[in-house]
Enzyme design. Structure first.
Site, PDB file in Angstrom:
ATOM      1  N   PHE A 114       0.815  -1.208   0.000  1.00 28.69           N
ATOM      2  CA  PHE A 114       0.000   0.000   0.000  1.00 28.69           C
ATOM      3  C   PHE A 114       0.852   1.263   0.000  1.00 28.69           C
ATOM      4  CE2 PHE A 114      -4.659  -0.822   1.072  1.00 28.69           C
ATOM      5  CZ  PHE A 114      -4.674  -2.040   0.412  1.00 28.69           C
ATOM      6  N   HIS A 115       2.032   1.218   0.592  1.00 35.57           N
ATOM      7  CA  HIS A 115       2.840   2.438   0.647  1.00 35.57           C
ATOM      8  C   HIS A 115       3.418   2.817  -0.717  1.00 35.57           C
ATOM      9  CE1 HIS A 115       6.917   0.290   1.816  1.00 35.57           C
ATOM     10  NE2 HIS A 115       6.639   0.135   0.551  1.00 35.57           N
ATOM     11  N   ASP A 116       3.291   1.955  -1.710  1.00 39.53           N
ATOM     12  CA  ASP A 116       3.773   2.264  -3.055  1.00 39.53           C
ATOM     13  C   ASP A 116       2.761   3.039  -3.893  1.00 39.53           C
ATOM     14  OD1 ASP A 116       6.274   1.072  -2.834  1.00 39.53           O
ATOM     15  OD2 ASP A 116       5.571  -0.874  -3.569  1.00 39.53           O
ATOM     16  N   GLN A 171       3.698   6.562   3.521  1.00 37.75           N
ATOM     17  CA  GLN A 171       3.301   5.752   4.674  1.00 37.75           C
ATOM     18  C   GLN A 171       1.970   6.293   5.201  1.00 37.75           C
ATOM     19  OE1 GLN A 171       6.118   3.495   3.764  1.00 37.75           O
ATOM     20  NE2 GLN A 171       4.986   2.928   5.596  1.00 37.75           N
TER      21      GLN A 171
END
Length: 207
Positions: A114-116, A171
């Site tokens: 998800f942080h990408d 993040q």
């Protein structure tokens, strides 16, 4: 990953890098008690399979499928073969954005995925996960969480700057991830620290 392909040499290099990066964190994830009730895991964007491998080593009744693009699936095979866990971890080539996901896994696991990506893309991934999971299935997000006010902690904030510079993501805080998962239909969204550095495991269930 958006295109669903990459050069084989790049896939080999990235897979090796992420395998080394994730060693300690994967061992910490594998010790989480909630895995005791999970028999099948779809490791979404699972890279070398290090998380699937460690989960399978820790829980003899658990098997996992690494869902990746074809070149990364090929790069993961030597790590799986070296792990000595038989056929309980395998790969399946799927473009997670454009193709249908395999169904009927007990849990979908995402580590550092998800942080990408942007908020909108993560909402798409959460909806695809919800659609593919059975009733009672879990979504598990392994990420460094930002504080609710977005101002820290320092390691997560520093890593978020890296994500902003290198990818389309950042993040996220627990409230941000809860919003994404609840919009998709998940309930009971909560987080627990894993002991693997600054990481937490965010979980939700399909009612």
């Amino acid at each position: 990953w958006e295109r669903g392909e990459m050069p084989a040499d790049m896939a080999t290099w990235l897979t090796a890098f992420m395998n080394a990066h994730s060693r300690a964190a994967a061992k910490a994830v594998a010790q989480q008690p909630l895995l005791a009730d999970i028999r099948t895991v779809l490791d979404v964007g699972g890279g070398s399979g290090i998380y699937s491998i460690e989960m399978a080593k820790a829980w003899s009744g658990l098997s996992a499928t690494i869902m990746e693009i074809p070149q990364v699936c090929a790069a993961a095979e030597p790590y799986i073969a070296a792990a000595g866990i038989g056929a309980r971890v395998r790969t399946q080539a799927v473009n997670m954005f454009k193709q249908e996901w395999p169904r009927d896994y007990d849990a979908h696991f995402f580590s550092n995925v998800f942080h990408d990506w942007s908020d909108a893309t993560n909402r798409l991934l959460a909806k695809k996960s919800f659609a593919a999971l059975p009733k009672g299935g879990r979504i598990l997000l392994h990420e460094m969480l930002m504080d609710d006010d977005g101002c820290g902690p320092l390691p997560a904030a520093a890593f978020s700057v890296l994500m902003l510079l290198a990818t389309k993501g950042k993040q996220y805080s627990l409230p941000e991830l809860r919003s994404i998962l609840e919009e998709a239909g998940f309930t009971g969204v909560e987080a627990m620290t894993t002991g693997g550095g600054y990481y937490s495991l965010v979980s939700g269930r399909k009612p």
